[in-house]
Scaffold this motif. Structure first.
Motif, PDB file in Angstrom:
ATOM      1  N   TYR A  70       0.836  -1.205   0.000  1.00  0.00           N
ATOM      2  CA  TYR A  70       0.000   0.000   0.000  1.00  0.00           C
ATOM      3  C   TYR A  70       0.871   1.256   0.000  1.00  0.00           C
ATOM      4  O   TYR A  70       0.641   2.189  -0.778  1.00  0.00           O
ATOM      5  CB  TYR A  70      -0.907  -0.027   1.229  1.00  0.00           C
ATOM      6  CG  TYR A  70      -1.696   1.249   1.439  1.00  0.00           C
ATOM      7  CD1 TYR A  70      -2.793   1.556   0.634  1.00  0.00           C
ATOM      8  CD2 TYR A  70      -1.336   2.141   2.444  1.00  0.00           C
ATOM      9  CE1 TYR A  70      -3.514   2.728   0.827  1.00  0.00           C
ATOM     10  CE2 TYR A  70      -2.051   3.310   2.641  1.00  0.00           C
ATOM     11  CZ  TYR A  70      -3.144   3.604   1.834  1.00  0.00           C
ATOM     12  OH  TYR A  70      -3.844   4.768   2.036  1.00  0.00           O
ATOM     13  N   LEU A  71       1.892   1.279   0.860  1.00  0.00           N
ATOM     14  CA  LEU A  71       2.754   2.453   0.966  1.00  0.00           C
ATOM     15  C   LEU A  71       3.648   2.623  -0.260  1.00  0.00           C
ATOM     16  O   LEU A  71       4.076   3.740  -0.572  1.00  0.00           O
ATOM     17  CB  LEU A  71       3.613   2.359   2.231  1.00  0.00           C
ATOM     18  CG  LEU A  71       2.830   2.455   3.550  1.00  0.00           C
ATOM     19  CD1 LEU A  71       3.735   2.146   4.738  1.00  0.00           C
ATOM     20  CD2 LEU A  71       2.205   3.835   3.702  1.00  0.00           C
ATOM     21  N   GLU A  72       3.917   1.527  -0.957  1.00  0.00           N
ATOM     22  CA  GLU A  72       4.722   1.603  -2.184  1.00  0.00           C
ATOM     23  C   GLU A  72       3.916   2.150  -3.361  1.00  0.00           C
ATOM     24  O   GLU A  72       4.472   2.423  -4.419  1.00  0.00           O
ATOM     25  CB  GLU A  72       5.279   0.219  -2.531  1.00  0.00           C
ATOM     26  CG  GLU A  72       6.451  -0.221  -1.653  1.00  0.00           C
ATOM     27  CD  GLU A  72       7.678   0.654  -1.833  1.00  0.00           C
ATOM     28  OE1 GLU A  72       8.152   0.782  -2.976  1.00  0.00           O
ATOM     29  OE2 GLU A  72       8.145   1.234  -0.829  1.00  0.00           O
ATOM     30  N   GLY A  73       2.617   2.285  -3.165  1.00  0.00           N
ATOM     31  CA  GLY A  73       1.802   2.897  -4.210  1.00  0.00           C
ATOM     32  C   GLY A  73       1.081   1.937  -5.132  1.00  0.00           C
ATOM     33  O   GLY A  73       0.558   2.365  -6.172  1.00  0.00           O
ATOM     34  N   TYR A  74       1.043   0.651  -4.775  1.00  0.00           N
ATOM     35  CA  TYR A  74       0.262  -0.275  -5.592  1.00  0.00           C
ATOM     36  C   TYR A  74      -1.208   0.149  -5.559  1.00  0.00           C
ATOM     37  O   TYR A  74      -1.721   0.573  -4.520  1.00  0.00           O
ATOM     38  CB  TYR A  74       0.379  -1.704  -5.054  1.00  0.00           C
ATOM     39  CG  TYR A  74       1.684  -2.385  -5.367  1.00  0.00           C
ATOM     40  CD1 TYR A  74       1.815  -3.216  -6.475  1.00  0.00           C
ATOM     41  CD2 TYR A  74       2.797  -2.219  -4.535  1.00  0.00           C
ATOM     42  CE1 TYR A  74       3.017  -3.855  -6.762  1.00  0.00           C
ATOM     43  CE2 TYR A  74       4.006  -2.841  -4.809  1.00  0.00           C
ATOM     44  CZ  TYR A  74       4.101  -3.661  -5.923  1.00  0.00           C
ATOM     45  OH  TYR A  74       5.294  -4.287  -6.197  1.00  0.00           O
ATOM     46  N   GLU A  75      -1.877  -0.021  -6.669  1.00  0.00           N
ATOM     47  CA  GLU A  75      -3.299   0.307  -6.705  1.00  0.00           C
ATOM     48  C   GLU A  75      -4.082  -0.807  -6.011  1.00  0.00           C
ATOM     49  O   GLU A  75      -3.849  -1.991  -6.255  1.00  0.00           O
ATOM     50  CB  GLU A  75      -3.777   0.453  -8.149  1.00  0.00           C
ATOM     51  CG  GLU A  75      -5.227   0.919  -8.252  1.00  0.00           C
ATOM     52  CD  GLU A  75      -5.690   1.091  -9.681  1.00  0.00           C
ATOM     53  OE1 GLU A  75      -6.889   1.372  -9.878  1.00  0.00           O
ATOM     54  OE2 GLU A  75      -4.847   0.948 -10.603  1.00  0.00           O
TER      55      GLU A  75
END
Length: 232
Positions: free
Chosen positions: A64-69
């Motif tokens: 989530y924090l890595e930006g995965y949708e």
């Protein structure tokens, strides 16, 4: 169960913020490592839209924090006793009953525990707060019944419950040398419980301890409420 035999039941503490799993084995640590050698698994599910899969715990937070949708879901235990538990939510483009969401996470706890233990479990002791819901016995019982239903659907044939502060009291009792009157304070992510109990080395092996529990109480307030107020 003799003192030299491993327990037949799995112990699950499904927490609002973190969850743990235990299995009593003589000469071994009871708590089972669930993620990267750690005994806690954050009670988090992230539905990764790009890869069409759910992930759990620290890995869920990382993606989530890595930006995965996708969609991040936390504080799953707070569903118990709420009206939401009878409804669905949208996940990966489909309707998912909230009960099934709880089943997914608790099922993940079961799967990881069985992989670590090298055996399957069909008996479980689930921790529960003194009150899932304040001043509403019917809703509180419904919350416990829902958790039991989820556990049975996962393959647990024998489901029982232990109040979380009572479990903490008995753990403390294993290390005392004389009788004590103890106040157990359990401040969790979703609930805070308070238990006054009489403990002693002589009573440690007694099966029925109801008379030693002098008072219990709880409120549906915990660390999540603090986080929410701080954030908003």
């Amino acid at each position: 169960m003799s003192d030299v035999s491993p327990a037949r039941a799995l112990g699950i503490d499904f927490g609002t913020s973190n969850s743990t799993v235990g299995w009593h084995r003589p000469g071994s640590e009871s708590l089972i490592a669930l993620e990267d050698g750690k005994i806690t698994l954050p009670s988090v599910v992230f539905f990764n839209i790009e890869e069409r899969r759910p992930v759990y715990g620290r890995l869920a937070l990382h993606e989530y924090l890595e930006g995965y949708e996708g969609r991040l879901m936390r504080s799953l235990k707070s569903l118990l006793g709420s009206k939401l538990i009878k409804h669905d939510t949208s996940v990966l483009g489909s309707a998912l009953p909230f009960k099934d969401l709880l089943g997914m996470f608790i099922g993940e706890l079961k799967k990881r525990a069985e992989a670590a233990a090298g055996r399957e479990f069909d008996q479980v002791v689930l921790g529960r707060p003194v009150f899932f819901v304040d001043e509403d016995p019917a809703a509180d019982q419904e919350a416990e019944d829902t958790l039991a239903e989820v556990a049975r659907k996962l393959g647990f044939k024998d489901v029982s419950f232990q109040y979380e502060p009572i479990a903490a009291a008995f753990d403390y009792e294993s290390g005392i040398s004389r009788e004590e009157l103890v106040l157990i304070v359990d401040i969790g992510g979703g609930t805070s419980d308070f238990t006054l109990i009489r403990l002693s080395p002589e009573r440690h092996q007694v099966a029925e301890r109801q008379s030693d529990i002098l008072a219990t109480g709880g409120v549906h307030i915990g660390g999540t409420d603090f986080d929410k107020q701080l954030s908003l």
